[in-house]
Design a protein around this motif. Sequence first.
Motif, PDB file in Angstrom:
ATOM      1  N   GLU A  92     -33.614  26.501 -39.870  1.00  0.00           N
ATOM      2  CA  GLU A  92     -33.185  27.869 -39.560  1.00  0.00           C
ATOM      3  C   GLU A  92     -32.085  28.285 -40.531  1.00  0.00           C
ATOM      4  OE1 GLU A  92     -32.155  28.320 -35.494  1.00  0.00           O
ATOM      5  OE2 GLU A  92     -33.978  27.352 -34.756  1.00  0.00           O
ATOM      6  N   LEU A  93     -32.065  29.553 -40.883  1.00  0.00           N
ATOM      7  CA  LEU A  93     -31.206  30.010 -41.973  1.00  0.00           C
ATOM      8  C   LEU A  93     -29.714  29.944 -41.637  1.00  0.00           C
ATOM      9  CD1 LEU A  93     -30.934  31.122 -44.793  1.00  0.00           C
ATOM     10  CD2 LEU A  93     -31.361  33.421 -43.892  1.00  0.00           C
ATOM     11  N   LYS A  94     -29.304  30.486 -40.489  1.00  0.00           N
ATOM     12  CA  LYS A  94     -27.867  30.590 -40.196  1.00  0.00           C
ATOM     13  C   LYS A  94     -27.167  29.237 -40.121  1.00  0.00           C
ATOM     14  CE  LYS A  94     -27.637  35.144 -38.017  1.00  0.00           C
ATOM     15  NZ  LYS A  94     -27.269  35.893 -36.788  1.00  0.00           N
ATOM     16  N   PRO A  95     -27.650  28.302 -39.303  1.00  0.00           N
ATOM     17  CA  PRO A  95     -26.957  27.010 -39.249  1.00  0.00           C
ATOM     18  C   PRO A  95     -27.026  26.249 -40.571  1.00  0.00           C
ATOM     19  CG  PRO A  95     -28.994  26.954 -37.951  1.00  0.00           C
ATOM     20  CD  PRO A  95     -28.751  28.367 -38.322  1.00  0.00           C
ATOM     21  N   THR A  96     -28.120  26.414 -41.302  1.00  0.00           N
ATOM     22  CA  THR A  96     -28.258  25.720 -42.584  1.00  0.00           C
ATOM     23  C   THR A  96     -27.299  26.296 -43.613  1.00  0.00           C
ATOM     24  OG1 THR A  96     -30.606  25.445 -42.057  1.00  0.00           O
ATOM     25  CG2 THR A  96     -29.936  24.924 -44.277  1.00  0.00           C
ATOM     26  N   ALA A  97     -27.109  27.629 -43.590  1.00  0.00           N
ATOM     27  CA  ALA A  97     -26.163  28.268 -44.510  1.00  0.00           C
ATOM     28  C   ALA A  97     -24.739  27.790 -44.242  1.00  0.00           C
ATOM     29  CB  ALA A  97     -26.254  29.784 -44.374  1.00  0.00           C
ATOM     30  N   ALA A  98     -24.394  27.676 -42.978  1.00  0.00           N
ATOM     31  CA  ALA A  98     -23.055  27.206 -42.605  1.00  0.00           C
ATOM     32  C   ALA A  98     -22.842  25.779 -43.081  1.00  0.00           C
ATOM     33  CB  ALA A  98     -22.887  27.300 -41.092  1.00  0.00           C
ATOM     34  N   GLN A  99     -23.869  24.965 -42.923  1.00  0.00           N
ATOM     35  CA  GLN A  99     -23.767  23.567 -43.350  1.00  0.00           C
ATOM     36  C   GLN A  99     -23.652  23.469 -44.870  1.00  0.00           C
ATOM     37  OE1 GLN A  99     -27.129  21.152 -42.231  1.00  0.00           O
ATOM     38  NE2 GLN A  99     -25.897  19.306 -42.039  1.00  0.00           N
ATOM     39  N   ALA A 100     -24.355  24.357 -45.588  1.00  0.00           N
ATOM     40  CA  ALA A 100     -24.305  24.343 -47.052  1.00  0.00           C
ATOM     41  C   ALA A 100     -22.909  24.687 -47.567  1.00  0.00           C
ATOM     42  CB  ALA A 100     -25.337  25.320 -47.611  1.00  0.00           C
ATOM     43  N   LYS A 101     -22.202  25.581 -46.858  1.00  0.00           N
ATOM     44  CA  LYS A 101     -20.826  25.922 -47.240  1.00  0.00           C
ATOM     45  C   LYS A 101     -19.885  24.748 -47.032  1.00  0.00           C
ATOM     46  CE  LYS A 101     -20.943  30.935 -46.513  1.00  0.00           C
ATOM     47  NZ  LYS A 101     -20.388  32.084 -45.743  1.00  0.00           N
ATOM     48  N   LEU A 102     -20.129  24.000 -45.962  1.00  0.00           N
ATOM     49  CA  LEU A 102     -19.271  22.855 -45.658  1.00  0.00           C
ATOM     50  C   LEU A 102     -19.496  21.698 -46.616  1.00  0.00           C
ATOM     51  CD1 LEU A 102     -19.502  22.812 -41.752  1.00  0.00           C
ATOM     52  CD2 LEU A 102     -17.505  23.420 -43.135  1.00  0.00           C
ATOM     53  N   LYS A 103     -20.756  21.564 -47.131  1.00  0.00           N
ATOM     54  CA  LYS A 103     -21.081  20.415 -47.982  1.00  0.00           C
ATOM     55  C   LYS A 103     -21.712  20.890 -49.294  1.00  0.00           C
ATOM     56  CE  LYS A 103     -21.811  17.279 -44.071  1.00  0.00           C
ATOM     57  NZ  LYS A 103     -22.756  16.346 -43.417  1.00  0.00           N
ATOM     58  N   PRO A 104     -20.916  21.532 -50.158  1.00  0.00           N
ATOM     59  CA  PRO A 104     -21.467  22.095 -51.401  1.00  0.00           C
ATOM     60  C   PRO A 104     -21.952  21.050 -52.396  1.00  0.00           C
ATOM     61  CG  PRO A 104     -19.067  22.244 -51.394  1.00  0.00           C
ATOM     62  CD  PRO A 104     -19.464  21.783 -50.033  1.00  0.00           C
ATOM     63  N   LEU A 105     -21.520  19.807 -52.248  1.00  0.00           N
ATOM     64  CA  LEU A 105     -21.906  18.755 -53.193  1.00  0.00           C
ATOM     65  C   LEU A 105     -22.961  17.803 -52.622  1.00  0.00           C
ATOM     66  CD1 LEU A 105     -18.411  17.888 -54.722  1.00  0.00           C
ATOM     67  CD2 LEU A 105     -20.151  19.454 -55.601  1.00  0.00           C
ATOM     68  N   ASP A 106     -23.524  18.179 -51.498  1.00  0.00           N
ATOM     69  CA  ASP A 106     -24.564  17.351 -50.874  1.00  0.00           C
ATOM     70  C   ASP A 106     -25.929  17.929 -51.271  1.00  0.00           C
ATOM     71  OD1 ASP A 106     -26.470  16.240 -49.072  1.00  0.00           O
ATOM     72  OD2 ASP A 106     -24.858  15.726 -47.681  1.00  0.00           O
ATOM     73  N   ALA A 107     -26.662  17.195 -52.113  1.00  0.00           N
ATOM     74  CA  ALA A 107     -27.943  17.688 -52.627  1.00  0.00           C
ATOM     75  C   ALA A 107     -28.946  17.951 -51.512  1.00  0.00           C
ATOM     76  CB  ALA A 107     -28.523  16.696 -53.631  1.00  0.00           C
ATOM     77  N   ALA A 108     -28.997  17.057 -50.511  1.00  0.00           N
ATOM     78  CA  ALA A 108     -29.958  17.207 -49.413  1.00  0.00           C
ATOM     79  C   ALA A 108     -29.682  18.480 -48.613  1.00  0.00           C
ATOM     80  CB  ALA A 108     -29.917  15.980 -48.510  1.00  0.00           C
ATOM     81  N   VAL A 109     -28.391  18.762 -48.377  1.00  0.00           N
ATOM     82  CA  VAL A 109     -28.001  19.952 -47.618  1.00  0.00           C
ATOM     83  C   VAL A 109     -28.324  21.220 -48.417  1.00  0.00           C
ATOM     84  CG1 VAL A 109     -26.043  21.224 -46.660  1.00  0.00           C
ATOM     85  CG2 VAL A 109     -26.242  18.771 -46.259  1.00  0.00           C
ATOM     86  N   GLN A 110     -28.025  21.220 -49.698  1.00  0.00           N
ATOM     87  CA  GLN A 110     -28.320  22.391 -50.538  1.00  0.00           C
ATOM     88  C   GLN A 110     -29.822  22.639 -50.648  1.00  0.00           C
ATOM     89  OE1 GLN A 110     -25.955  24.500 -51.600  1.00  0.00           O
ATOM     90  NE2 GLN A 110     -24.514  23.141 -50.535  1.00  0.00           N
ATOM     91  N   ALA A 111     -30.592  21.554 -50.720  1.00  0.00           N
ATOM     92  CA  ALA A 111     -32.050  21.688 -50.787  1.00  0.00           C
ATOM     93  C   ALA A 111     -32.601  22.246 -49.476  1.00  0.00           C
ATOM     94  CB  ALA A 111     -32.681  20.336 -51.097  1.00  0.00           C
ATOM     95  N   LYS A 112     -32.038  21.789 -48.361  1.00  0.00           N
ATOM     96  CA  LYS A 112     -32.461  22.301 -47.047  1.00  0.00           C
ATOM     97  C   LYS A 112     -32.140  23.794 -46.931  1.00  0.00           C
ATOM     98  CE  LYS A 112     -32.061  21.169 -42.128  1.00  0.00           C
ATOM     99  NZ  LYS A 112     -31.369  20.285 -41.139  1.00  0.00           N
ATOM    100  N   TYR A 113     -30.995  24.178 -47.465  1.00  0.00           N
ATOM    101  CA  TYR A 113     -30.594  25.590 -47.467  1.00  0.00           C
ATOM    102  C   TYR A 113     -31.556  26.408 -48.339  1.00  0.00           C
ATOM    103  CZ  TYR A 113     -27.625  29.727 -48.278  1.00  0.00           C
ATOM    104  OH  TYR A 113     -27.136  31.007 -48.379  1.00  0.00           O
ATOM    105  N   ALA A 114     -31.946  25.851 -49.482  1.00  0.00           N
ATOM    106  CA  ALA A 114     -32.899  26.527 -50.364  1.00  0.00           C
ATOM    107  C   ALA A 114     -34.220  26.778 -49.635  1.00  0.00           C
ATOM    108  CB  ALA A 114     -33.140  25.700 -51.622  1.00  0.00           C
ATOM    109  N   LEU A 115     -34.676  25.786 -48.877  1.00  0.00           N
ATOM    110  CA  LEU A 115     -35.927  25.943 -48.132  1.00  0.00           C
ATOM    111  C   LEU A 115     -35.787  27.000 -47.033  1.00  0.00           C
ATOM    112  CD1 LEU A 115     -38.822  25.069 -47.567  1.00  0.00           C
ATOM    113  CD2 LEU A 115     -37.926  23.221 -46.121  1.00  0.00           C
ATOM    114  N   ALA A 116     -34.660  26.989 -46.354  1.00  0.00           N
ATOM    115  CA  ALA A 116     -34.420  27.991 -45.313  1.00  0.00           C
ATOM    116  C   ALA A 116     -34.422  29.396 -45.900  1.00  0.00           C
ATOM    117  CB  ALA A 116     -33.096  27.706 -44.607  1.00  0.00           C
TER     118      ALA A 116
END
Length: 381
Positions: A92-116
């Motif tokens: 889901e976009l909103k929770p994934t976007a929030a997580q991406a802000k918290l972990k800008p250097l985590d490739a898995a999180v950024q990729a999940k945000y890209a998919l969302a």
Amino acid sequence: VKELDWGFIRPRRRTDRTLAYAQAQWTMEFIIERKGFGTIRRMLRGFADGLNQAEVFRNVVGMDEKQFDKAFAAWAKEKVIEWGFDPDPLPELKPTAAQAKLKPLDAAVQAKYALALYTAGSRNRSKAIKAARDALDIDPNNTRALGVLAMCLRDDKKYDRAIDAARRLEHAETASPLAARVLAECYLEKRSWANAIWALELLKQRRPMDPYSYRQLARLYKQLGQPDKELPNLIHLHRHTMQDPQYARRIAEIYRSTGRDEPALSYFKQIVRIDPYEASAYEAMASIHVRAQRYERAIKAAKNVCLLQPKAAKSWNLMAVVRYRAGRASNDREELLRAKSAAEKALEIEPTGKARQILQYIEAVLEEAPNATDGVWRPQG
């Protein structure tokens, strides 16, 4: 499994009963694979003896309903992956976007945000590309980011760059169905047929339940004039739909055009099971039966054509020809007279059509034995 019966007894949505049938079938497949087909018989015997479902699962299957659910869920997930699909829900976009802000250097999180972002709609495509590139800057082999990038570039019609991203994904994740799909779509757009066929055959192996590869391969092989390669793809599509006669028709046409009348006949029969009002299929069946000298069946097929198209001259022409052939083969004057009647009906509908010539043939034969009184035609000479 404890709640499965309610899908039949008291469905909450219109699709629940159909879904329950599918779930029941899948449950049975799991039991057969893990416990053997004999277990199904023993389960039925247990129900017949008055055991309830919980008792049958515990005493016959060897696990209670909760244990069964857990084992079945794990097995089902394996099956979905085996078929080339992702069993995990889309992010889901909103929770994934929030997580991406918290972990800008985590490739898995950024990729999940890209998919969302990608799944949220085309208006977010540029953001999805940026998030995917951010992930790849951290981890160049992140498969989720490579997949999002490939899909975005494909959607933007940047096919060469999409192919490059898909090939990187193919290298990073062996047997990736997404890589094969993007490659196939891009090569099709570029009209690179040999590469498209390669990618589609790859996709067919990796995602055997997806009709896309079968449809595209059938279309390509037809376009390239390779009916024998087109055929297995059409047969797969027909077996997995059975509601649209288009695939059965094309299969029948291929068999018939290559002189394989009997397989063609079986598919013409399937056409009329799907659509009993398809007159052209009965016409083809009549023609095949005539060639095989099965005149009774040919007449039956021709009758169906006349029933469906009683005001069409070609229907009665067909009947006239079939009865004519039947009458000649059996020396039956009465059959020839019925052929004459059908030809006269066709002539009445269309005075300038083929019926006149057909009628001349029939009358010429009838004149050979004008005085026959026993219903049997005996050719002279």
